[in-house]
Design a protein around this motif. Sequence first.
Motif, PDB file in Angstrom:
ATOM      1  N   CYS A   1      12.488   4.421  -8.979  1.00  0.00           N
ATOM      2  CA  CYS A   1      11.627   3.772  -7.836  1.00  0.00           C
ATOM      3  C   CYS A   1      11.301   2.400  -7.952  1.00  0.00           C
ATOM      4  O   CYS A   1      11.415   1.615  -7.034  1.00  0.00           O
ATOM      5  N   GLY A   2      10.798   2.181  -9.209  1.00  0.00           N
ATOM      6  CA  GLY A   2      10.397   0.882  -9.469  1.00  0.00           C
ATOM      7  C   GLY A   2      11.450  -0.216  -9.232  1.00  0.00           C
ATOM      8  O   GLY A   2      11.149  -1.209  -8.219  1.00  0.00           O
ATOM      9  N   PRO A   3      12.628  -0.053  -9.558  1.00  0.00           N
ATOM     10  CA  PRO A   3      13.561  -1.263  -9.534  1.00  0.00           C
ATOM     11  C   PRO A   3      14.006  -1.314  -7.926  1.00  0.00           C
ATOM     12  O   PRO A   3      14.278  -2.341  -7.551  1.00  0.00           O
ATOM     13  N   ILE A   4      13.807  -0.484  -6.890  1.00  0.00           N
ATOM     14  CA  ILE A   4      13.951  -0.304  -5.709  1.00  0.00           C
ATOM     15  C   ILE A   4      12.813  -0.906  -4.890  1.00  0.00           C
ATOM     16  O   ILE A   4      13.178  -1.951  -4.260  1.00  0.00           O
ATOM     17  N   LEU A   5      11.585  -0.796  -5.361  1.00  0.00           N
ATOM     18  CA  LEU A   5      10.606  -1.536  -4.757  1.00  0.00           C
ATOM     19  C   LEU A   5      10.542  -3.040  -5.239  1.00  0.00           C
ATOM     20  O   LEU A   5      10.265  -3.617  -4.586  1.00  0.00           O
ATOM     21  N   GLU A   6      10.896  -3.214  -6.300  1.00  0.00           N
ATOM     22  CA  GLU A   6      10.679  -4.559  -6.747  1.00  0.00           C
ATOM     23  C   GLU A   6      11.924  -5.282  -6.137  1.00  0.00           C
ATOM     24  O   GLU A   6      11.701  -6.644  -5.717  1.00  0.00           O
ATOM     25  N   ALA A   7      12.942  -4.978  -5.847  1.00  0.00           N
ATOM     26  CA  ALA A   7      14.316  -5.562  -5.230  1.00  0.00           C
ATOM     27  C   ALA A   7      13.805  -5.777  -3.686  1.00  0.00           C
ATOM     28  O   ALA A   7      14.282  -6.912  -3.199  1.00  0.00           O
ATOM     29  N   ALA A   8      13.199  -4.930  -3.241  1.00  0.00           N
ATOM     30  CA  ALA A   8      12.577  -5.212  -1.762  1.00  0.00           C
ATOM     31  C   ALA A   8      11.699  -6.336  -1.798  1.00  0.00           C
ATOM     32  O   ALA A   8      11.031  -6.641  -0.614  1.00  0.00           O
ATOM     33  N   GLY A   9      11.207  -6.749  -2.957  1.00  0.00           N
ATOM     34  CA  GLY A   9      10.119  -7.839  -2.882  1.00  0.00           C
ATOM     35  C   GLY A   9       8.688  -7.048  -2.326  1.00  0.00           C
ATOM     36  O   GLY A   9       7.975  -7.968  -1.532  1.00  0.00           O
TER      37      GLY A   9
ATOM     38  N   THR B   1       2.614   4.370  -6.573  1.00  0.00           N
ATOM     39  CA  THR B   1       2.867   3.046  -7.086  1.00  0.00           C
ATOM     40  C   THR B   1       2.448   2.367  -5.468  1.00  0.00           C
ATOM     41  O   THR B   1       2.748   2.928  -4.349  1.00  0.00           O
ATOM     42  N   ASN B   2       1.685   1.499  -5.811  1.00  0.00           N
ATOM     43  CA  ASN B   2       1.262   0.582  -4.615  1.00  0.00           C
ATOM     44  C   ASN B   2       1.992  -0.772  -4.327  1.00  0.00           C
ATOM     45  O   ASN B   2       2.728  -1.409  -5.207  1.00  0.00           O
ATOM     46  N   VAL B   3       2.120  -0.905  -2.808  1.00  0.00           N
ATOM     47  CA  VAL B   3       3.250  -2.110  -2.377  1.00  0.00           C
ATOM     48  C   VAL B   3       2.585  -2.741  -1.419  1.00  0.00           C
ATOM     49  O   VAL B   3       1.593  -2.287  -0.709  1.00  0.00           O
ATOM     50  N   GLU B   4       2.794  -3.679  -0.876  1.00  0.00           N
ATOM     51  CA  GLU B   4       2.617  -4.587   0.190  1.00  0.00           C
ATOM     52  C   GLU B   4       3.844  -5.162   0.819  1.00  0.00           C
ATOM     53  O   GLU B   4       4.675  -5.720   0.007  1.00  0.00           O
ATOM     54  N   GLY B   5       3.791  -5.364   2.110  1.00  0.00           N
ATOM     55  CA  GLY B   5       5.040  -5.944   2.920  1.00  0.00           C
ATOM     56  C   GLY B   5       4.995  -5.479   4.408  1.00  0.00           C
ATOM     57  O   GLY B   5       4.083  -4.976   4.807  1.00  0.00           O
ATOM     58  N   GLU B   6       5.925  -6.093   4.912  1.00  0.00           N
ATOM     59  CA  GLU B   6       6.026  -5.558   6.363  1.00  0.00           C
ATOM     60  C   GLU B   6       6.423  -4.180   6.460  1.00  0.00           C
ATOM     61  O   GLU B   6       7.263  -3.527   5.695  1.00  0.00           O
ATOM     62  N   TRP B   7       6.060  -3.391   7.375  1.00  0.00           N
ATOM     63  CA  TRP B   7       6.113  -1.921   7.715  1.00  0.00           C
ATOM     64  C   TRP B   7       7.498  -1.433   7.621  1.00  0.00           C
ATOM     65  O   TRP B   7       8.130  -0.798   6.698  1.00  0.00           O
ATOM     66  N   ASP B   8       8.453  -2.387   8.163  1.00  0.00           N
ATOM     67  CA  ASP B   8       9.689  -1.745   8.009  1.00  0.00           C
ATOM     68  C   ASP B   8      10.575  -2.109   6.836  1.00  0.00           C
ATOM     69  O   ASP B   8      11.244  -1.064   6.311  1.00  0.00           O
TER      70      ASP B   8
ATOM     71  N   VAL C   1       8.799  -1.963   3.780  1.00  0.00           N
ATOM     72  CA  VAL C   1       8.214  -0.932   2.989  1.00  0.00           C
ATOM     73  C   VAL C   1       8.969   0.540   3.165  1.00  0.00           C
ATOM     74  O   VAL C   1       9.168   0.969   2.135  1.00  0.00           O
ATOM     75  N   PHE C   2       8.861   0.705   4.574  1.00  0.00           N
ATOM     76  CA  PHE C   2       9.660   2.291   4.674  1.00  0.00           C
ATOM     77  C   PHE C   2      11.026   2.393   4.478  1.00  0.00           C
ATOM     78  O   PHE C   2      11.450   3.264   4.090  1.00  0.00           O
ATOM     79  N   ALA C   3      11.897   1.228   4.623  1.00  0.00           N
ATOM     80  CA  ALA C   3      13.079   1.353   4.370  1.00  0.00           C
ATOM     81  C   ALA C   3      13.381   1.467   2.865  1.00  0.00           C
ATOM     82  O   ALA C   3      14.085   2.197   2.203  1.00  0.00           O
ATOM     83  N   ALA C   4      12.295   0.830   1.908  1.00  0.00           N
ATOM     84  CA  ALA C   4      12.560   1.103   0.578  1.00  0.00           C
ATOM     85  C   ALA C   4      11.741   2.619   0.117  1.00  0.00           C
ATOM     86  O   ALA C   4      12.512   3.324  -0.818  1.00  0.00           O
ATOM     87  N   PHE C   5      10.672   2.959   0.729  1.00  0.00           N
ATOM     88  CA  PHE C   5      10.522   4.295   0.584  1.00  0.00           C
ATOM     89  C   PHE C   5      11.605   5.474   0.866  1.00  0.00           C
ATOM     90  O   PHE C   5      11.787   6.330   0.144  1.00  0.00           O
ATOM     91  N   LYS C   6      12.382   5.166   2.041  1.00  0.00           N
ATOM     92  CA  LYS C   6      13.461   6.058   2.347  1.00  0.00           C
ATOM     93  C   LYS C   6      14.407   6.166   1.110  1.00  0.00           C
ATOM     94  O   LYS C   6      15.135   7.316   0.516  1.00  0.00           O
TER      95      LYS C   6
END
Lengths: 101, 101, 101, 101
Positions: free
Chosen positions: D25-33, D43-50, D52-57
């Motif tokens: 998951c780390g590289p996915i969340l990192e690549a999504a900025g 893992t904590n993240v921050e960004g626009e809702w869409d 964030v949830f595209a990366a969570f999916k």
Amino acid sequence: MRVTAEICVIPLGEGVSVSRYIAACGPILEAAGLNPQLHAYGTNVEGEWDAVFAAFKECHQTIHDLGAPRVFTTIKVGSRTDREQTNADKIASIRGDSDVR
Amino acid sequence: MRVTAEICVIPLGEGVSVSRYIAACGPILEAAGLNPQLHAYGTNVEGEWDAVFAAFKECHQTIHDLGAPRVFTTIKVGSRTDREQTNADKIASIRGDSDVR
Amino acid sequence: MRVTAEICVIPLGEGVSVSRYIAACGPILEAAGLNPQLHAYGTNVEGEWDAVFAAFKECHQTIHDLGAPRVFTTIKVGSRTDREQTNADKIASIRGDSDVR
Amino acid sequence: MRVTAEICVIPLGEGVSVSRYIAACGPILEAAGLNPQLHAYGTNVEGEWDAVFAAFKECHQTIHDLGAPRVFTTIKVGSRTDREQTNADKIASIRGDSDVR
């Protein structure tokens, strides 16, 4: 039963600024010897089940004592019988698997 | 401190079928007099903090006893000092506000 | 990807009575065809990942629109590739395992 | 809608060692900025809702792709309309309130 756990306390009915309440939990978890690790969505701890949950009760009660009429707490707790594992071990294990990718 | 709470236990390392483990919690919560309400993502209970968490510990431990080497439990717990509120009260309150929309 | 999920929304900074806000989510989840099941610690739904999370976003945003300056939402989401399973199936499976004890 | 969020993914039916899955998951969340911050319970993240949830999916789906027949994910997500607040701001705010005690 040794556990790792995460606690996240939310005071309701006391405005949008909740950090004053959450800040009160750190010293409780520290005094209980639970090796608290604060992060942006809670605090991770580790110790015996009874010690962990006695401290969680004190955190939750303290938020009321500070003036919040309603408190909402979320908890994650995990244990394993196959081997001992600390919170630091968990992070190291994930980081190790990342490195070999 | 009177609380309402939700528990969701997940056995790890024991295959995809987890219902046998979860089924073991119902009688524990019932015997503790916590008025358990099973739903698809956990079981809701209500009672004094100490009684609730003694039963939650027994649920978590029982999953290990049934053979799961690793157990992951998530808990939500809430309390309020302004008035008493049961799980049934919470649902009635939401349904009432829906009706007047 | 078909999922079952639970959402629990908490408005902050708006007093202790939160049922008015939570009541606004039911019609959103219903309109999205997610078969919502309200319980005392959230609402369980089922459907395709994208439909579920589009509705969850609308719920969360609606709490802000109703006046809450801060919103805290907790979500559980599960899926399985070995077979289809609805929320009703999950409950039936646990109840079935209880009966044979 | 800008959010801070926490994701915790649990593969079921694949043994007790889950770090290999979580590490994906780390590289996915990192690549999504999303500025991911790994901790012992998620893992904590921050960004626009869409975003964030595209990366969570993608994280959740990836755990299936790696072989887990069942995946259980827990998410916390928060937003506020009164002011911007990053995950680092949240921690600084709690630490600041601790210091003045």
